[in-house]
Design a protein around this motif. Structure first.
Motif, PDB file in Angstrom:
ATOM      1  N   LEU A 156     143.290  -3.182  52.764  1.00  0.00           N
ATOM      2  CA  LEU A 156     142.902  -2.172  53.740  1.00  0.00           C
ATOM      3  C   LEU A 156     144.003  -1.119  53.830  1.00  0.00           C
ATOM      4  CD1 LEU A 156     140.377  -1.969  55.588  1.00  0.00           C
ATOM      5  CD2 LEU A 156     141.811  -2.833  57.431  1.00  0.00           C
ATOM      6  N   GLU A 157     143.608   0.131  53.646  1.00  0.00           N
ATOM      7  CA  GLU A 157     144.569   1.225  53.662  1.00  0.00           C
ATOM      8  C   GLU A 157     144.648   1.841  55.063  1.00  0.00           C
ATOM      9  OE1 GLU A 157     143.304   3.745  50.411  1.00  0.00           O
ATOM     10  OE2 GLU A 157     144.206   2.377  48.952  1.00  0.00           O
ATOM     11  N   GLU A 158     145.529   2.817  55.240  1.00  0.00           N
ATOM     12  CA  GLU A 158     145.724   3.453  56.543  1.00  0.00           C
ATOM     13  C   GLU A 158     144.443   4.055  57.105  1.00  0.00           C
ATOM     14  OE1 GLU A 158     149.009   6.156  56.801  1.00  0.00           O
ATOM     15  OE2 GLU A 158     150.366   4.733  55.820  1.00  0.00           O
ATOM     16  N   ASN A 159     143.543   4.510  56.232  1.00  0.00           N
ATOM     17  CA  ASN A 159     142.283   5.101  56.683  1.00  0.00           C
ATOM     18  C   ASN A 159     141.235   4.044  57.045  1.00  0.00           C
ATOM     19  OD1 ASN A 159     141.476   4.161  54.184  1.00  0.00           O
ATOM     20  ND2 ASN A 159     140.895   6.173  53.372  1.00  0.00           N
ATOM     21  N   GLN A 160     141.663   2.749  57.076  1.00  0.00           N
ATOM     22  CA  GLN A 160     140.794   1.616  57.422  1.00  0.00           C
ATOM     23  C   GLN A 160     139.676   1.395  56.412  1.00  0.00           C
ATOM     24  OE1 GLN A 160     141.866  -0.403  60.045  1.00  0.00           O
ATOM     25  NE2 GLN A 160     143.554   1.037  59.804  1.00  0.00           N
ATOM     26  N   ARG A 161     139.948   1.762  55.158  1.00  0.00           N
ATOM     27  CA  ARG A 161     139.011   1.547  54.051  1.00  0.00           C
ATOM     28  C   ARG A 161     139.743   0.806  52.950  1.00  0.00           C
ATOM     29  NH1 ARG A 161     133.804   4.103  54.754  1.00  0.00           N
ATOM     30  NH2 ARG A 161     133.709   3.625  52.576  1.00  0.00           N
ATOM     31  N   TYR A 162     138.979   0.092  52.132  1.00  0.00           N
ATOM     32  CA  TYR A 162     139.572  -0.524  50.951  1.00  0.00           C
ATOM     33  C   TYR A 162     139.712   0.533  49.870  1.00  0.00           C
ATOM     34  CZ  TYR A 162     138.611  -5.150  52.951  1.00  0.00           C
ATOM     35  OH  TYR A 162     138.587  -6.258  53.747  1.00  0.00           O
ATOM     36  N   GLY A 163     140.873   0.544  49.241  1.00  0.00           N
ATOM     37  CA  GLY A 163     141.081   1.448  48.121  1.00  0.00           C
ATOM     38  C   GLY A 163     140.612   0.794  46.832  1.00  0.00           C
ATOM     39  N   ARG A 164     141.046   1.349  45.728  1.00  0.00           N
ATOM     40  CA  ARG A 164     140.727   0.740  44.432  1.00  0.00           C
ATOM     41  C   ARG A 164     141.374  -0.631  44.374  1.00  0.00           C
ATOM     42  NH1 ARG A 164     140.658   4.821  39.536  1.00  0.00           N
ATOM     43  NH2 ARG A 164     140.734   2.784  38.593  1.00  0.00           N
ATOM     44  N   PRO A 165     140.709  -1.582  43.728  1.00  0.00           N
ATOM     45  CA  PRO A 165     141.290  -2.931  43.687  1.00  0.00           C
ATOM     46  C   PRO A 165     142.432  -3.029  42.682  1.00  0.00           C
ATOM     47  CG  PRO A 165     139.290  -2.866  42.389  1.00  0.00           C
ATOM     48  CD  PRO A 165     139.409  -1.514  43.061  1.00  0.00           C
ATOM     49  N   ASP A 166     143.347  -3.944  42.966  1.00  0.00           N
ATOM     50  CA  ASP A 166     144.309  -4.371  41.962  1.00  0.00           C
ATOM     51  C   ASP A 166     143.624  -5.498  41.207  1.00  0.00           C
ATOM     52  OD1 ASP A 166     146.392  -2.633  42.745  1.00  0.00           O
ATOM     53  OD2 ASP A 166     146.934  -3.987  44.383  1.00  0.00           O
ATOM     54  N   LEU A 167     143.656  -5.449  39.873  1.00  0.00           N
ATOM     55  CA  LEU A 167     142.961  -6.430  39.043  1.00  0.00           C
ATOM     56  C   LEU A 167     143.965  -7.339  38.349  1.00  0.00           C
ATOM     57  CD1 LEU A 167     140.297  -4.055  37.470  1.00  0.00           C
ATOM     58  CD2 LEU A 167     140.008  -5.597  39.412  1.00  0.00           C
ATOM     59  N   TYR A 168     143.644  -8.627  38.319  1.00  0.00           N
ATOM     60  CA  TYR A 168     144.521  -9.632  37.719  1.00  0.00           C
ATOM     61  C   TYR A 168     143.709 -10.566  36.836  1.00  0.00           C
ATOM     62  CZ  TYR A 168     147.530  -8.099  41.548  1.00  0.00           C
ATOM     63  OH  TYR A 168     148.273  -7.337  42.425  1.00  0.00           O
ATOM     64  N   THR A 169     144.366 -11.114  35.804  1.00  0.00           N
ATOM     65  CA  THR A 169     143.731 -12.099  34.919  1.00  0.00           C
ATOM     66  C   THR A 169     144.505 -13.411  34.992  1.00  0.00           C
ATOM     67  OG1 THR A 169     145.035 -11.556  32.969  1.00  0.00           O
ATOM     68  CG2 THR A 169     143.031 -10.241  33.341  1.00  0.00           C
ATOM     69  N   GLU A 170     144.068 -14.375  34.206  1.00  0.00           N
ATOM     70  CA  GLU A 170     144.657 -15.720  34.280  1.00  0.00           C
ATOM     71  C   GLU A 170     146.122 -15.789  33.864  1.00  0.00           C
ATOM     72  OE1 GLU A 170     142.727 -15.964  30.097  1.00  0.00           O
ATOM     73  OE2 GLU A 170     142.375 -14.864  31.947  1.00  0.00           O
ATOM     74  N   VAL A 171     146.675 -14.740  33.286  1.00  0.00           N
ATOM     75  CA  VAL A 171     148.093 -14.771  32.900  1.00  0.00           C
ATOM     76  C   VAL A 171     148.990 -14.159  33.981  1.00  0.00           C
ATOM     77  CG1 VAL A 171     147.552 -14.699  30.438  1.00  0.00           C
ATOM     78  CG2 VAL A 171     147.964 -12.558  31.671  1.00  0.00           C
ATOM     79  N   ASP A 172     148.396 -13.694  35.087  1.00  0.00           N
ATOM     80  CA  ASP A 172     149.146 -12.962  36.112  1.00  0.00           C
ATOM     81  C   ASP A 172     149.499 -13.832  37.309  1.00  0.00           C
ATOM     82  OD1 ASP A 172     149.013 -10.448  34.759  1.00  0.00           O
ATOM     83  OD2 ASP A 172     146.953 -10.189  35.472  1.00  0.00           O
ATOM     84  N   GLN A 173     150.426 -13.296  38.095  1.00  0.00           N
ATOM     85  CA  GLN A 173     150.735 -13.823  39.413  1.00  0.00           C
ATOM     86  C   GLN A 173     150.326 -12.733  40.406  1.00  0.00           C
ATOM     87  OE1 GLN A 173     153.949 -16.069  40.455  1.00  0.00           O
ATOM     88  NE2 GLN A 173     153.712 -17.350  38.656  1.00  0.00           N
ATOM     89  N   VAL A 174     149.643 -13.129  41.469  1.00  0.00           N
ATOM     90  CA  VAL A 174     149.179 -12.173  42.469  1.00  0.00           C
ATOM     91  C   VAL A 174     150.105 -12.250  43.676  1.00  0.00           C
ATOM     92  CG1 VAL A 174     147.276 -11.438  43.944  1.00  0.00           C
ATOM     93  CG2 VAL A 174     146.785 -12.495  41.734  1.00  0.00           C
ATOM     94  N   LYS A 175     150.719 -11.124  44.019  1.00  0.00           N
ATOM     95  CA  LYS A 175     151.532 -11.050  45.225  1.00  0.00           C
ATOM     96  C   LYS A 175     150.587 -10.823  46.404  1.00  0.00           C
ATOM     97  CE  LYS A 175     155.142  -8.561  47.662  1.00  0.00           C
ATOM     98  NZ  LYS A 175     154.515  -8.968  48.887  1.00  0.00           N
ATOM     99  N   VAL A 176     150.644 -11.711  47.371  1.00  0.00           N
ATOM    100  CA  VAL A 176     149.816 -11.589  48.563  1.00  0.00           C
ATOM    101  C   VAL A 176     150.485 -10.570  49.481  1.00  0.00           C
ATOM    102  CG1 VAL A 176     148.787 -12.814  50.509  1.00  0.00           C
ATOM    103  CG2 VAL A 176     149.030 -13.964  48.291  1.00  0.00           C
ATOM    104  N   SER A 177     149.815  -9.456  49.737  1.00  0.00           N
ATOM    105  CA  SER A 177     150.455  -8.339  50.441  1.00  0.00           C
ATOM    106  C   SER A 177     150.776  -8.641  51.903  1.00  0.00           C
ATOM    107  CB  SER A 177     149.591  -7.077  50.353  1.00  0.00           C
ATOM    108  OG  SER A 177     148.437  -7.201  51.149  1.00  0.00           O
ATOM    109  N   ILE A 178     150.055  -9.574  52.521  1.00  0.00           N
ATOM    110  CA  ILE A 178     150.307  -9.832  53.942  1.00  0.00           C
ATOM    111  C   ILE A 178     151.479 -10.788  54.164  1.00  0.00           C
ATOM    112  CG2 ILE A 178     147.928  -9.307  54.611  1.00  0.00           C
ATOM    113  CD1 ILE A 178     147.519 -12.364  54.999  1.00  0.00           C
ATOM    114  N   PHE A 179     152.051 -11.346  53.083  1.00  0.00           N
ATOM    115  CA  PHE A 179     153.194 -12.261  53.197  1.00  0.00           C
ATOM    116  C   PHE A 179     154.294 -11.866  52.232  1.00  0.00           C
ATOM    117  CE2 PHE A 179     149.535 -15.202  54.066  1.00  0.00           C
ATOM    118  CZ  PHE A 179     149.785 -15.352  55.419  1.00  0.00           C
ATOM    119  N   ASP A 180     155.529 -11.922  52.684  1.00  0.00           N
ATOM    120  CA  ASP A 180     156.662 -11.776  51.776  1.00  0.00           C
ATOM    121  C   ASP A 180     156.895 -13.111  51.087  1.00  0.00           C
ATOM    122  OD1 ASP A 180     157.221  -9.130  52.356  1.00  0.00           O
ATOM    123  OD2 ASP A 180     158.542  -9.637  54.036  1.00  0.00           O
ATOM    124  N   GLY A 181     156.929 -13.096  49.762  1.00  0.00           N
ATOM    125  CA  GLY A 181     157.296 -14.294  49.020  1.00  0.00           C
ATOM    126  C   GLY A 181     156.163 -15.166  48.530  1.00  0.00           C
TER     127      GLY A 181
END
Length: 191
Positions: A156-181
């Motif tokens: 959710l962006e500042e305008n209260q809308r979802y922006g373009r998605p970040d895309l990940y595949t099975e070789v990636d690690q996804v950083k959860v934006s609502i938590f540090d670490g």
């Protein structure tokens, strides 16, 4: 106990009257029956839940796997929870505001929702639930596609809308934006 009636707007009060063994969601008053999830779906759900739950040990936020219902409080539903026309059972819900939790589930928007799609739920998860979660201001929404081994992360962006998605595949690690670490290892998720 009765089941949903076609061509009628349903509410959380209706949801509470339906049989416990039926998995039914309500989006904008329309009921959606849910089939039992596949084995692969459950393996992905279990691994995502394990990684998140391990990170949250000793922290304020809580993670809940389905079946766990969430009642959404949208502006047009200010007449009490029983009148809400939106009740979902996300595959994974993370709630950081403990006041939203009661013995039956969550009343209000989770901070993060993850849906694991199947061919029968793809349209609902990518359109109806996407729009609902955006309107309800869910901070982060993940769509996990098991067959393609792709995760789309909407924030959710500042305008209260979802922006373009970040895309990940099975070789990636996804950083959860609502938590540090917190980084989710997708190699383990899609193993």
């Amino acid at each position: 106990m009765s089941l949903p009636i076609e061509n009628r707007i349903h509410t959380y009060a209706d949801y509470l009257s339906w049989p416990d063994n039926e998995r039914i969601e309500i989006i904008d008053g329309s009921p959606y029956f849910q089939a039992a999830p596949s084995r692969i779906h459950q393996e992905i759900l279990s691994e995502l839940h394990r990684q998140i739950a391990n990170f949250l040990i000793g922290k304020e936020c809580k993670v809940y796997p389905a079946p766990f219902h969430v009642v959404f409080d949208l502006e047009d539903e200010a007449n009490g929870w029983e009148n809400s026309k939106n009740v979902c059972e996300p595959d994974i819900s993370i709630i950081c505001d403990q006041s939203k939790l009661d013995d039956s589930g969550c009343k209000g928007s989770p901070d993060l929702i993850i849906e694991i799609i199947s061919p029968s739920t793809a349209r609902k998860d990518k359109i109806e639930k996407f729009n609902l979660y955006e309107r309800a201001k869910v901070k982060e929404y993940w769509i996990v596609e098991p067959q393609e081994k792709i995760v789309s992360v909407f924030t959710l962006e500042e305008n209260q809308r979802y922006g373009r998605p970040d895309l990940y595949t099975e070789v990636d690690q996804v950083k959860v934006s609502i938590f540090d670490g917190l980084n989710i290892d997708l190699a383990s998720v899609f193993a």
